[in-house]
Design an enzyme around this catalytic site. Structure first.
Site, PDB file in Angstrom:
ATOM      1  N   MET A  23      31.539  38.368  44.132  1.00  0.00           N
ATOM      2  CA  MET A  23      31.750  38.734  45.521  1.00  0.00           C
ATOM      3  C   MET A  23      30.875  39.908  45.959  1.00  0.00           C
ATOM      4  O   MET A  23      30.533  40.020  47.130  1.00  0.00           O
ATOM      5  CB  MET A  23      33.227  39.091  45.728  1.00  0.00           C
ATOM      6  CG  MET A  23      33.619  39.322  47.175  1.00  0.00           C
ATOM      7  SD  MET A  23      35.411  39.428  47.404  1.00  0.00           S
ATOM      8  CE  MET A  23      35.807  40.889  46.493  1.00  0.00           C
ATOM      9  N   ASN A  25      27.895  43.301  44.716  1.00  0.00           N
ATOM     10  CA  ASN A  25      26.998  43.960  43.777  1.00  0.00           C
ATOM     11  C   ASN A  25      27.374  45.439  43.720  1.00  0.00           C
ATOM     12  O   ASN A  25      27.792  46.021  44.725  1.00  0.00           O
ATOM     13  CB  ASN A  25      25.542  43.814  44.216  1.00  0.00           C
ATOM     14  CG  ASN A  25      25.090  42.362  44.195  1.00  0.00           C
ATOM     15  OD1 ASN A  25      25.495  41.582  43.335  1.00  0.00           O
ATOM     16  ND2 ASN A  25      24.249  41.987  45.149  1.00  0.00           N
ATOM     17  N   ASP A 135      44.003  39.514  38.324  1.00  0.00           N
ATOM     18  CA  ASP A 135      42.749  39.209  37.619  1.00  0.00           C
ATOM     19  C   ASP A 135      42.551  40.176  36.460  1.00  0.00           C
ATOM     20  O   ASP A 135      41.453  40.652  36.207  1.00  0.00           O
ATOM     21  CB  ASP A 135      41.571  39.290  38.590  1.00  0.00           C
ATOM     22  CG  ASP A 135      40.295  38.677  38.004  1.00  0.00           C
ATOM     23  OD1 ASP A 135      40.411  37.801  37.126  1.00  0.00           O
ATOM     24  OD2 ASP A 135      39.206  39.089  38.409  1.00  0.00           O
TER      25      ASP A 135
END
Length: 673
Positions: A23, A25, A135
């Site tokens: 999603m 950097n 996650d």
């Protein structure tokens, strides 16, 4: 990709990229205002026009800014520039837990527990704010250079208050750590995070993940079909109590897992205790999560009959333990028929026992969590259960005297009259304050912050204590406090008292010496030329006027030597002096008279008379000579070239005059070279 040197919002100057994700950097940057390194997460260019992705990206910032915990990466700033969404967060110099496991495996059991305790503490804090990470994986857990843990990437975390189920059919998170309910597409809960934590603990103990497959789908299926392999199969030295933590955290049925992270912390903290050395293996009662199983029957030859089920279907289903045992038994019967008969008898007796138990001898352990110990005993007695061992431990969640958990846990089915162990809270874990005076503040601040205390620093000057060393504390040594509710004020030495320097311009050396002696400073002197400051006065000072300095500081003073004398140069000037053979009237008369006395006629003598010498007088002016004085006299008999030496200052010129027989024949008022 952002260019190195680019300043996001004019403040965060990009140093280099440090990570790329699905999603966003991430870049290492320098905060130009606070002069510190930070991590800047920037939404990928190809996703900036996706409203759902932008919403998730903003939600990460919103969720994480609510969390303030030493084991969670801090968020400093959130913004948008030219359509570019960015988050500025704490930069953690180190590695992630995935790489740490690879580099340090095998990890000592106590170190595993220390790491997991920090992870659990961070997740417990997030759950307390109704935030589920969803996650959790080693790649999202950072290990700094000191070995401390920081959890990052709340990009798919979701607040429990958001009741709309927007991700029903989407599997989020990394599949190797995915809970069974998430693999089925259900909404993640706190116990989903606990499952992921169990898988992380499994990987730290074994160096590998429990399930591998050719695709993400095949791995996800294993999460809700296959039991997690026992860690003791990999390493028999692992204590059973520690393996039980993994087994309970990764139970297929969420109801059989720890009800909250706090319970997992307590269970993990005693897993290496000698008192739990002979603990039985944890076996989930509802490991099949309510799925219907096809149970094959045995024929007299021990061959499995597949009634109304294809071989492919059977391969996709879990094999219950009893069937596995029967399969093993059937192989035996191929060799010995009489063992088959004994097995049938055992199965019949077991069925009778189960039927009897179902008639009322089995009870359900009630939920006594957060009850007082007295009320918990009454609640268990009402269910015809006895209280066994009572353990005491600290808890930041449950009040003193209240039950933290029961063993067996709530909802489990046990025989009537069984004993239930209780873990009771002794209150919040307290920390004993020590004497921190004469210690370096940065070391003490790091240690106390890790313990959960809030540290406030105040400065005070001191002539005897070095800067940065603690002078005093507001909480006496020996006092026990609850870290999360305690603020300790440490007074730190800022060094000797500050002095504001005066402007010493045009001070004499003596005046400077008197000033520094009066205020407790020292001075060193040097000299330089100045066209504007008179000789002996101060040209400059360092530190400059208005600077705040401590006692004993040395001030560098530059005194004027006055104007600098111009440089002197030496050179010669070549001059050609012409010879004149013409006689003057006086010379001519003198020559005629002389010849007449010799008896020659005047007419003939006058016609042949010429000058044979010239008298030359030279005047020169430079730094050492003046035109009023004769520099040199000489007699020439022909054209003559001479060299005149000059010594003049850099900004001046020389002069000369040359006379021949009393008459000026050559001059120059500006001789420079």
């Amino acid at each position: 990709m952002m260019e190195t040197g680019y300043a996001v919002n004019g403040r965060y100057q990009i140093i280099r990229p440090i990570g790329e994700g699905g999603m966003a950097n991430v870049y290492l940057a320098q905060d130009l205002i606070l002069d510190r390194q930070v991590a800047v997460k920037v939404l990928r260019l190809d996703l900036r026009n996706d409203p759902n992705t932008v919403r998730r990206f903003k939600r990460e910032a919103l969720a994480t800014t609510e969390l303030n915990h030493p084991n969670i990466v801090s968020i400093y700033d959130v913004g948008e520039e030219n359509g570019m969404q960015y988050i500025v967060m704490e930069y953690v110099s180190g590695t992630d837990l995935k790489k740490y496991i690879v580099e340090h495996f095998p990890i000592p059991y106590q170190r595993v527990i220390d790491i997991m305790t920090q992870i659990l503490s961070a997740v417990e804090n997030a759950h307390a704010h109704s935030i589920i990470h969803r996650d959790l994986k080693p790649q999202n857990i950072l290990v700094d250079e000191a070995g401390n843990i920081k959890i990052s990437d709340f990009g798919i975390a979701i607040a429990l208050s958001e009741t709309a189920m927007t991700q029903t059919n989407t599997l989020l998170g990394s599949v190797h750590y995915l809970s069974p309910e998430q693999a089925r597409g259900s909404m993640a809960t706190r116990r989903s995070d606990i499952y992921s934590l169990g898988i992380i603990l499994y990987e730290m103990l074994t160096g590998m993940v429990p399930f591998e497959g050719e695709s993400a789908v095949s791995i996800a299926i294993k999460h809700f079909q296959d039991a997690v392999p026992p860690v003791r199969d990999y390493d028999p030295r692992i204590p059973q109590a520690l393996e039980n933590v993994v087994l309970k955290a990764t139970a297929k049925d969420p109801d059989e897992r720890y009800s909250d992270v706090g319970q997992m912390v307590i269970d993990l903290s005693t897993s290496l205790s000698a008192s739990r050395a002979h603990e039985p293996k944890f076996v989930p009662l509802q490991g099949d999560m309510g799925e219907t199983k096809v149970i094959p029957a045995l024929d007299p030859e021990g061959v499995t009959q597949q009634s109304n089920a294809s071989e492919a279907q059977l391969n996709d289903l879990d094999q219950p333990t009893a069937v596995q045992k029967n399969k093993h038994l059937s192989k035996k019967t191929k060799r010995k028929w009489w063992l088959f008969g004994i097995g049938i008898v055992v199965l019949v007796l077991f069925s009778i026992f189960v039927a009897y138990a179902m008639q009322g001898s089995e009870v359900t352990v009630p939920d006594v969590t957060d009850m007082t110990q007295e009320n918990a005993v009454s609640a268990l007695a009402a269910e015809k259960l006895k209280v066994g061992q009572i353990r005491k431990t600290t808890s930041n969640k449950y009040s003193k005297g209240h039950v933290i958990l029961s063993t067996p846990d709530k909802g489990m089915h046990v025989k009537s009259g069984s004993t239930v162990d209780l873990t009771v809270s002794t209150g919040r874990k307290k920390y004993q304050i020590k004497d921190y005076t004469d210690k370096v503040f940065t070391d003490i601040n790091k240690m106390l912050s890790k313990k959960g205390l809030t540290v406030v620093r105040r400065y005070q000057s001191s002539r005897s204590v070095e800067p940065g060393v603690i002078l005093s504390q507001n909480i006496a040594a020996g006092k026990k406090v609850v870290p999360s509710k305690t603020t300790i004020i440490l007074t730190v030495s800022s060094g000797k008292p500050n002095i504001t320097l005066e402007n010493l311009s045009n001070y004499t050396k003596q005046a400077v010496q008197e000033y520094v002696a009066n205020v407790g400073l020292t001075a060193s002197f040097s000299e330089d030329y100045s066209n504007t400051v008179d000789e002996g006065l101060v040209i400059s000072q360092s530190p400059g006027s208005g600077a705040a300095v401590q006692e004993g500081t040395n001030v560098n003073i530059v005194l004027s030597k006055g104007r600098k004398a111009p440089a002197t140069k030496h050179f010669t000037k070549s001059i050609s002096i012409p010879f004149d053979d013409t006689l003057t009237d006086a010379e001519s008369s003198l020559t005629t008279s002389s010849e007449s006395s010799d008896g020659s006629t005047s007419e003939s003598s006058s016609s042949i008379a010429t000058a044979t010498t010239n008298k030359i007088t030279i005047y020169l002016e430079d730094s050492t000579h003046s035109l009023s004085n004769v520099f040199r006299e000489m007699t020439i008999t022909a054209d003559t070239t001479i060299d005149l030496p000059f010594t003049v200052k850099a900004d001046q010129a020389g002069r000369y005059r040359i006379l021949r027989n009393g008459q000026e024949i050559l001059s120059d008022d500006y001789v420079t070279n």
